[in-house]
Enzyme design. Structure first.
Site, PDB file in Angstrom:
ATOM      1  N   LYS A  13       0.732  -1.117  -0.013  1.00  0.00           N
ATOM      2  CA  LYS A  13       0.346  -0.054   0.184  1.00  0.00           C
ATOM      3  C   LYS A  13       1.105   0.951   0.436  1.00  0.00           C
ATOM      4  CE  LYS A  13      -4.700  -1.101   1.696  1.00  0.00           C
ATOM      5  NZ  LYS A  13      -4.167  -2.643   1.596  1.00  0.00           N
ATOM      6  N   GLU A  48     -10.276   7.148   3.997  1.00  0.00           N
ATOM      7  CA  GLU A  48     -10.071   6.730   4.503  1.00  0.00           C
ATOM      8  C   GLU A  48     -10.293   5.458   4.939  1.00  0.00           C
ATOM      9  OE1 GLU A  48     -11.418   6.371   1.237  1.00  0.00           O
ATOM     10  OE2 GLU A  48     -11.265   4.327   0.767  1.00  0.00           O
ATOM     11  N   SER A 100       1.678  -9.923  -1.051  1.00  0.00           N
ATOM     12  CA  SER A 100       1.112  -8.714  -0.687  1.00  0.00           C
ATOM     13  C   SER A 100       1.886  -8.454   0.439  1.00  0.00           C
ATOM     14  CB  SER A 100      -0.062  -8.032  -1.335  1.00  0.00           C
ATOM     15  OG  SER A 100      -0.679  -9.212  -0.077  1.00  0.00           O
TER      16      SER A 100
END
Ligand SMILES: *Cc1c(COP(=O)(O)O)cnc(C)c1O
Length: 399
Positions: free
Chosen positions: A92, A114, A380
């Site tokens: 991310k 968010e 990931s």
């Protein structure tokens, strides 16, 4: 006319999916981004700054590791793309680093985001601390109670976490609040979205920023196997950003099989699942037209997965499109299968993956590989954040 699978149309369409369905009052914000993002992120000075931060701050390139014991077990050459070794523990951060540079170049002085599980909130709070911009993260009150460690991380990083008490007090309500904030603060604020979802240009923007993953895979594979192209790339899909990044530079290479793995929860048809590609129908969610889980009245059905990062009722429009035209395959793994894969990866390779990631590992036995196949699994994220869940399910981690 679409000449490449990567590129949406000017208005953000991948086939029938995508677009920008936003309230009138948000139109100017999205339009400012749409008309500027390509010029900025394709400029040499952006690339120089982005590459330097990816190298020195995030820790890229991440290794491509040949997993010999998993390879022996599944009868293929299996490589793990180690996004778990990125700063903050997952892919991310690639996106938030890119978007914070973009925000600064657009003259923005305040960041909002968010978050559901808190992972995107932490990645956003991290880059705001890095450049010294104030950061407000909207989070449902229920999620705040469930995800205390990530709330603590965000606060430690200097972000303000604003609890959202409306609706079901979870991700979709937090998204509504973030949108309200952006409408109220159109000039100074940039909204960092954390996956390949939302109104155009976010899906394309995030896919491009994450595409560093497949760019590196090509170079790394060439050095080890003599070819830039694997036979297969496997990645888990929540919104779809790590999968988009891992697929991106292979989308126009038809010999490369692309496998997207969704969360089946307790079983695809159990009523407790997040397998959007099977259960979803076209509709509008978070500003784009895509596949989403909804009832006959168009009300969103609550998704379920033990993994907080895959617990999302839609998928990015790029993935809806790739599935519809047959370029990618969707498969699903249950909670139980993912937990077993966590234990297996830990015992066979000495790597404890995130629960989201384990869904990708869980399907390796189902894909009918040949012994010579070169398979890349996008790892990931790391499992530290999931230790609590693993502790509560120790038996499920065993063979
Ligand atoms: C958030 C997250 C995901 C799911 O998000 P995508 O946008 O689908 O990549 C997957 N793995 C990890 C480790 C995550 O933190």
């Amino acid at each position: 006319m679409i000449t490449t699978l990567k590129q949406p149309t000017l208005r953000g369409y991948y086939g029938e999916f995508g677009g920008a369905f936003v309230p009138e009052m948000l139109f100017n914000n999205v339009e400012e981004l749409r008309t500027n993002y390509l010029e900025i992120i394709n400029s040499d000075s952006f690339k120089t700054e982005f590459d330097a931060l990816l190298r020195d701050y995030v820790g890229r390139p991440t290794p491509l590791f040949e997993a010999r014991r998993l390879s022996a077990k599944y009868g293929a050459r299996i490589f793990l793309k180690r996004e778990d070794l990125c700063h903050t523990g997952a892919h991310k951060i690639n996106n938030t680093v890119g978007q914070i540079i973009l925000a600064q170049r657009l003259g923005k002085t305040r960041i909002i985001a968010e978050t559901g599980a808190g992972q995107h909130g932490v990645a956003t709070a991290t880059v705001c601390a890095l450049v010294g911009l104030p950061c407000v993260v909207y989070m449902g009150a229920v999620d705040i109670a469930r995800q205390a460690p990530n709330v603590a991380r965000m606060r430690l990083l200097g972000a303000e976490v604003r609890p959202v008490h409306s609706g079901s007090k979870t991700l979709k309500d937090a998204t509504n609040e973030a949108i309200r904030d952006w409408i109220a603060n159109p000039v100074d604020t940039h909204y960092i979205i954390g996956s390949v979802v939302g109104p155009h240009p976010y899906p394309d923007l995030v896919a491009r920023l994450q595409s560093v993953i497949s760019e590196e895979i090509r170079t790394q594979l060439l050095a080890v196997t003599g070819s830039e192209l694997p036979d297969c790339v496997v990645a888990c899909v929540g919104g779809g950003s790590n999968a988009a990044g891992a697929f991106y530079h292979f989308l126009d290479e038809p010999t490369v099989r692309l496998v997207a793995v969704e969360a089946a929860g307790l079983g695809v048809h159990s009523g407790h699942s997040a397998a959007t590609s099977v259960l979803g129908t076209p509709g509008v969610i978070h500003g784009s037209r895509t596949l989403l889980m909804q009832d006959r009245d168009g009300q969103i059905t609550e998704p379920y997965s033990l993994s907080a990062g895959l617990d999302y009722p839609g998928i990015g429009p790029l993935h809806a499109y790739l599935g519809a035209v047959g370029r990618s395959e969707f498969v699903a793994a249950t909670d139980a299968q993912a937990l077993r894969a966590v234990g297996e990866c830990a015992r066979l390779e000495g790597i404890i993956p995130a629960l989201e990631t384990a869904h990708a590992l869980a399907v390796l036995g189902d894909l009918n590989f040949k012994k010579t196949d070169v398979v890349v699994v996008n790892l990931s994220g790391r499992g530290d954040k999931d230790l609590d869940t693993y502790l509560k399910n120790m038996e499920g981690l065993e063979e």
